[in-house]
Design a protein around this motif. Sequence first.
Motif, PDB file in Angstrom:
ATOM      1  N   HIS A 156      51.568  74.929  44.333  1.00 20.32           N
ATOM      2  CA  HIS A 156      50.536  74.916  45.371  1.00 20.32           C
ATOM      3  C   HIS A 156      50.751  73.835  46.419  1.00 20.32           C
ATOM      4  O   HIS A 156      51.491  72.871  46.219  1.00 20.32           O
TER       5      HIS A 156
ATOM      6  N   PHE B  95      39.158  79.383  33.402  1.00 20.81           N
ATOM      7  CA  PHE B  95      40.138  80.000  34.315  1.00 20.81           C
ATOM      8  C   PHE B  95      40.709  81.290  33.712  1.00 20.81           C
ATOM      9  O   PHE B  95      40.706  82.344  34.361  1.00 20.81           O
TER      10      PHE B  95
ATOM     11  N   ILE C 188      37.308  69.505  43.776  1.00 14.38           N
ATOM     12  CA  ILE C 188      37.285  70.939  44.089  1.00 14.38           C
ATOM     13  C   ILE C 188      36.437  71.756  43.133  1.00 14.38           C
ATOM     14  O   ILE C 188      35.941  72.810  43.501  1.00 14.38           O
ATOM     15  N   LEU C 189      36.333  71.293  41.891  1.00 19.40           N
ATOM     16  CA  LEU C 189      35.570  72.091  40.923  1.00 19.40           C
ATOM     17  C   LEU C 189      34.137  71.586  40.920  1.00 19.40           C
ATOM     18  O   LEU C 189      33.893  70.384  40.989  1.00 19.40           O
TER      19      LEU C 189
ATOM     20  N   ASP D 213      52.553  75.319  38.478  1.00 18.18           N
ATOM     21  CA  ASP D 213      51.199  74.864  38.848  1.00 18.18           C
ATOM     22  C   ASP D 213      51.220  73.497  39.557  1.00 18.18           C
ATOM     23  O   ASP D 213      50.174  72.884  39.728  1.00 18.18           O
TER      24      ASP D 213
ATOM     25  N   LEU E  92      39.368  74.575  32.621  1.00 16.94           N
ATOM     26  CA  LEU E  92      40.769  74.922  32.914  1.00 16.94           C
ATOM     27  C   LEU E  92      41.387  75.756  31.800  1.00 16.94           C
ATOM     28  O   LEU E  92      42.126  76.711  32.070  1.00 16.94           O
TER      29      LEU E  92
ATOM     30  N   HIS F  59      44.276  84.485  41.470  1.00 21.29           N
ATOM     31  CA  HIS F  59      44.212  83.134  40.894  1.00 21.29           C
ATOM     32  C   HIS F  59      42.744  82.749  40.688  1.00 21.29           C
ATOM     33  O   HIS F  59      41.897  83.007  41.540  1.00 21.29           O
TER      34      HIS F  59
ATOM     35  N   ARG G  11      39.542  63.250  41.684  1.00 26.92           N
ATOM     36  CA  ARG G  11      40.831  62.803  41.115  1.00 26.92           C
ATOM     37  C   ARG G  11      41.739  62.353  42.247  1.00 26.92           C
ATOM     38  O   ARG G  11      41.588  62.817  43.390  1.00 26.92           O
TER      39      ARG G  11
ATOM     40  N   HIS H  72      54.538  79.765  41.049  1.00 24.95           N
ATOM     41  CA  HIS H  72      53.163  79.258  40.957  1.00 24.95           C
ATOM     42  C   HIS H  72      53.211  77.761  41.274  1.00 24.95           C
ATOM     43  O   HIS H  72      53.354  76.925  40.373  1.00 24.95           O
TER      44      HIS H  72
ATOM     45  N   PHE I 277      49.220  70.228  40.389  1.00 25.41           N
ATOM     46  CA  PHE I 277      48.257  70.001  39.322  1.00 25.41           C
ATOM     47  C   PHE I 277      49.017  69.628  38.040  1.00 25.41           C
ATOM     48  O   PHE I 277      50.202  69.892  37.921  1.00 25.41           O
ATOM     49  N   PHE I 278      48.314  69.086  37.110  1.00 24.65           N
ATOM     50  CA  PHE I 278      48.856  68.664  35.815  1.00 24.65           C
ATOM     51  C   PHE I 278      50.011  67.666  35.953  1.00 24.65           C
ATOM     52  O   PHE I 278      51.094  67.848  35.368  1.00 24.65           O
TER      53      PHE I 278
ATOM     54  N   ASN J  22      43.387  76.631  45.209  1.00 29.82           N
ATOM     55  CA  ASN J  22      41.964  76.941  45.248  1.00 29.82           C
ATOM     56  C   ASN J  22      41.173  75.762  45.819  1.00 29.82           C
ATOM     57  O   ASN J  22      41.617  74.624  45.680  1.00 29.82           O
TER      58      ASN J  22
END
Length: 386
Positions: free
Chosen positions: A14, A219, A49-50, A334, A215, A194, A58, A12, A337-338, A88
Amino acid sequence: ASAVHRLVVDIHTHVYLPRYASLLRQRATVPRILTHQDPSGKAEERLVILNDEPAEGRPVGSQYWDRTEKLNFMNKHDIDISVVSTANPWLDFLSPNEAQGMAAELNEDLEEYCMSAPILPDTTFRRIYGFGLVPLVPGAPVSSVVNAVHQIHALPHLRGIILGTQGLGKGLDDPALDPVWDAAEKSGLVVFIHPHYGVGGEQWVTHGNGHVLPLALGFPFETATAATRLILSGVLDRFPFLRLLLAHSGGALPALSSRLASCIMHDAQVANRLKHDARYYLGKLYYDAVAYGPEELGFLSEVVARAGRYESATGSTAPADRNVGSQRMLFGTDNPFFPPANGNAERWRSVTENTEAIEAVPGWTPDSRNGVFGANAISLFNLGGR
Ligand code: 5CU
């Protein structure tokens, strides 16, 4: 077994390939990459994106598209192999024609990204493999999605497909998608489901909560909803060899599966449609181990193993063996991210929390931990081959 170097495979993780990042830069609406100027005039690229995230977005940079950065991240965290996927919202915002062309090009780009990655020393493994994209957007002809599955299958370093949950506009349980599940099952590609949209957005009114609600809760409920709809529609009965991988350890589904089974049992129409108790299907799915806690991972492995009780012919009453369930779980990060909240930490907490959790699950043997770290992925994705 522990004397041999344990392979760590991140399934996982991206990327926004350069072609995709360029597409996002051309857009004036979400999803987009914009250039933000701080009060001193310094320009910085930002990602939005969201739908509900602040308009300034960000920070985004080469960690999203540069393969050297991916390899640096892998080296920093002792990750041997990554199976990377476009993040995504994939192609969800494009017209069917645009999505079809972009999927074909991005799949070729991703094959090149993987194929030109180094070989893991003393092995036949490449350091990077990938999940391809399909043009699953409202209004797309299903044949274009099936063609993309065939394209991905023919690209040697692509071993799966990543999907959001919108389908052709009617969700993943739309009967029109049966040819896609059929092609995916026949190809043996792993289908990674996802989230992106979240479920329950009307409850996220911010009060300064940033991205935490979408999140942490939106999600996982989206993933649980999509997987439940697949179970209820009989997709897993019609395509029993489909290899579906659920993000974020299956989201909310593992905690709710007995409740789901009870609700089905009390609805004769739905119950008659399914071949098995709902809990059976959880043993047919695969899960990333991105749950951040040993108790959650242990619980998931028990729920997955318990599915064996619901095999109609051979159902066992033995206690569910967590080590059996762990065979369907796979390490993930992930990334990108994070990132560390406080700047440039040597190792990312979002990674170390997951590695420490795998090490600490009560009841897992060293072989089970090795399986979750990498051996399960090597077998599921049939890794190897240059
Ligand atoms: O932080 C986020 O927004 C995300 C996201 O969008 N997708 C994902 O996979 N992880 C985190």
